[in-house]
Design a protein around this motif. Structure first.
Motif, PDB file in Angstrom:
ATOM      1  N   SER A  31     -16.275  24.413 112.874  1.00 23.88           N
ATOM      2  CA  SER A  31     -15.598  23.321 113.576  1.00 23.88           C
ATOM      3  C   SER A  31     -15.952  21.976 112.948  1.00 23.88           C
ATOM      4  O   SER A  31     -15.082  21.120 112.740  1.00 23.88           O
ATOM      5  CB  SER A  31     -16.004  23.330 115.058  1.00 23.88           C
ATOM      6  N   MET A  34     -14.081  21.704 109.657  1.00 16.98           N
ATOM      7  CA  MET A  34     -12.665  21.376 109.817  1.00 16.98           C
ATOM      8  C   MET A  34     -12.479  19.908 110.211  1.00 16.98           C
ATOM      9  O   MET A  34     -11.533  19.250 109.792  1.00 16.98           O
ATOM     10  CB  MET A  34     -12.034  22.280 110.867  1.00 16.98           C
ATOM     11  N   ARG A  35     -13.402  19.380 110.998  1.00 18.58           N
ATOM     12  CA  ARG A  35     -13.328  17.959 111.341  1.00 18.58           C
ATOM     13  C   ARG A  35     -13.597  17.101 110.105  1.00 18.58           C
ATOM     14  O   ARG A  35     -12.940  16.070 109.894  1.00 18.58           O
ATOM     15  CB  ARG A  35     -14.343  17.618 112.437  1.00 18.58           C
ATOM     16  N   ASN A  37     -12.864  17.942 107.157  1.00 15.80           N
ATOM     17  CA  ASN A  37     -11.665  18.079 106.317  1.00 15.80           C
ATOM     18  C   ASN A  37     -10.424  17.477 106.973  1.00 15.80           C
ATOM     19  O   ASN A  37      -9.312  17.661 106.471  1.00 15.80           O
ATOM     20  CB  ASN A  37     -11.403  19.559 106.021  1.00 15.80           C
ATOM     21  N   ASP A  38     -10.614  16.802 108.120  1.00 14.09           N
ATOM     22  CA  ASP A  38      -9.527  16.117 108.824  1.00 14.09           C
ATOM     23  C   ASP A  38      -8.477  17.066 109.391  1.00 14.09           C
ATOM     24  O   ASP A  38      -7.309  16.698 109.542  1.00 14.09           O
ATOM     25  CB  ASP A  38      -8.840  15.084 107.908  1.00 14.09           C
ATOM     26  N   TRP A  39      -8.883  18.298 109.724  1.00  7.53           N
ATOM     27  CA  TRP A  39      -7.987  19.212 110.422  1.00  7.53           C
ATOM     28  C   TRP A  39      -8.460  19.285 111.868  1.00  7.53           C
ATOM     29  O   TRP A  39      -9.100  20.241 112.302  1.00  7.53           O
ATOM     30  CB  TRP A  39      -7.973  20.580 109.750  1.00  7.53           C
ATOM     31  N   ALA A  42      -7.659  22.283 114.702  1.00 10.47           N
ATOM     32  CA  ALA A  42      -8.449  23.498 114.508  1.00 10.47           C
ATOM     33  C   ALA A  42      -9.904  23.260 114.888  1.00 10.47           C
ATOM     34  O   ALA A  42     -10.562  24.122 115.479  1.00 10.47           O
ATOM     35  CB  ALA A  42      -8.360  23.957 113.053  1.00 10.47           C
ATOM     36  N   SER A  43     -10.400  22.070 114.577  1.00 12.26           N
ATOM     37  CA  SER A  43     -11.786  21.750 114.900  1.00 12.26           C
ATOM     38  C   SER A  43     -12.018  21.758 116.407  1.00 12.26           C
ATOM     39  O   SER A  43     -13.036  22.276 116.889  1.00 12.26           O
ATOM     40  CB  SER A  43     -12.151  20.369 114.331  1.00 12.26           C
ATOM     41  N   TYR A 319     -15.551  21.114  99.994  1.00  8.76           N
ATOM     42  CA  TYR A 319     -14.233  21.144 100.643  1.00  8.76           C
ATOM     43  C   TYR A 319     -13.618  22.533 100.551  1.00  8.76           C
ATOM     44  O   TYR A 319     -13.139  23.095 101.544  1.00  8.76           O
ATOM     45  CB  TYR A 319     -13.322  20.109  99.990  1.00  8.76           C
ATOM     46  N   TRP A 323     -12.955  25.814 103.618  1.00 11.59           N
ATOM     47  CA  TRP A 323     -11.762  26.610 103.899  1.00 11.59           C
ATOM     48  C   TRP A 323     -12.039  28.100 103.719  1.00 11.59           C
ATOM     49  O   TRP A 323     -11.467  28.935 104.437  1.00 11.59           O
ATOM     50  CB  TRP A 323     -10.611  26.158 102.996  1.00 11.59           C
TER      51      TRP A 323
END
Length: 354
Positions: A31, A34-35, A37-39, A42-43, A319, A323
């Protein structure tokens, strides 16, 4: 197989591994990845899953203490399972670190830090004795295994959460800085000590493919969380303890990132040796989360290290790794749900017809 859902659930609780909190560790760190990575959607979903899993596991362990206390005591005396209790400490801190990134949750994060710190002290002074020093059936060195690295991970998780909160809680800044540096230092020493114990065990006693379980990936995960803790400490606000150690910790973070990166190929090869060369079936087990957590922590650690030391290549590696961890988490989570359905939730009548 027990005929009722209640009986099947009771059997599952009786055999619950202490290390199942690695599920929360893995979900929480993915989580955070993902945060980073600016998603954000999903985070947030992962954060909710981590929170629910944490509460469910706490409840199941309380039930286990009440109904299967002897099994819990046996776990404390088992070198192969006892160090799994430290996953509760790490899971509490990883969840707190993720919550601290959301506005309005700093109070909850502080409470989680307090709970984790108390558990860290209690387990830190009991588990090594009950699992290793108190068992004289075999030389202690022969019991060393990958789960022991979770001891170091728990210590570093305290450092991560304390360093994260130090930036925002100005009134508690000196105390949090001291706790962060102290637990980072203890965790670093524990990692080196456990590494020696496990290395000696592998060199001096027969090592079978069955012994090479997923928790050996925690050897890499421990280096990754040491990097995250170090980066967080370097980014802390001014404080006497931070000023005295910032340069040392920044340099050590690079060292641990390099060593953790070096560990990845041997761990992959070891997995092939276990499942490919010796044909050990690859089934779902709770310890698989001990692979997902290092993958996620490595990705986050590389990106945090890049932010501190301005290393674009390291950021790109982190990064991509985040993923990879997300994909691995998804597959493992679905596999866990399928296993839960087959072993606990599926009615016996359906099971007999299949």
């Amino acid at each position: 197989m027990p005929s009722t859902l209640r009986d099947r659930g009771d059997v599952a609780v009786a055999g619950l591994t202490p290390g199942y909190f690695a599920l929360v560790m893995a979900t929480g760190i993915v989580s955070i990845g993902m945060r980073t990575n600016d998603w954000l959607p999903a985070s947030v979903v992962l954060l909710v899953i981590a929170g629910i899993a944490y509460l469910v596991l706490v409840l199941l362990n309380v039930i286990r203490v009440i109904r299967h206390r002897a099994r819990m005591v046996d776990d404390f005396a088992d070198p192969g399972r006892a160090f799994g209790f430290f996953t509760f400490v790490a899971a509490t801190c990883v969840l707190g670190s993720r919550l601290s990134q959301e506005s309005g949750f700093h109070g909850v994060a502080v409470v989680l830090l307090l709970v984790a710190a108390i558990a860290w002290i209690v387990f830190g002074y009991t588990v090594p004795w009950t699992a290793v020093l108190g068992d004289r059936k075999a030389p202690p060195i022969t019991t060393a295994n990958g789960t022991w690295f979770i001891w170091a991970v728990a210590s570093q998780s305290i450092a991560v959460l304390a360093a994260t909160l130090e930036v925002d809680l100005e009134a508690w800044r000196p105390a949090l800085a001291l706790l962060a540096v102290f637990s980072w230092s203890v965790g670093t020493f524990l990692y080196c000590a456990v590494g020696v114990f496990v290395g000696v065990r592998m060199l001096t006693t027969p090592f079978r493919p069955e012994d090479l379980t997923p928790p050996y990936w925690v050897a890499m995960g421990a280096t990754a969380i040491t990097v995250v803790a170090g980066a967080r400490i370097v980014m802390m606000a001014e404080a006497p303890m931070v000023d005295a150690t910032r340069g040392l910790i920044a340099g050590a973070a690079v060292f641990f990132w390099a060593f953790g990166t070096w560990l990845i190929p041997p761990l992959v090869i070891a997995g092939w040796w276990r499942h490919g060369r010796h044909r050990i079936p690859f089934r779902y087990e709770a310890t698989l989360w001990s692979i997902i957590f290092p993958l996620g922590m490595y990705g986050v650690g590389a990106q945090f290290l890049s932010d501190v030391d301005h290393l674009p290549i390291v950021h790109t590696i982190g990064y991509v790794e985040s993923w990879v961890a997300m994909a691995a988490w998804t597959g493992t989570f679905v596999w866990m749900l399928v296993n839960l359905w087959r072993t606990v939730l599926r009615p016996v009548a359906v099971s007999r017809l299949s």
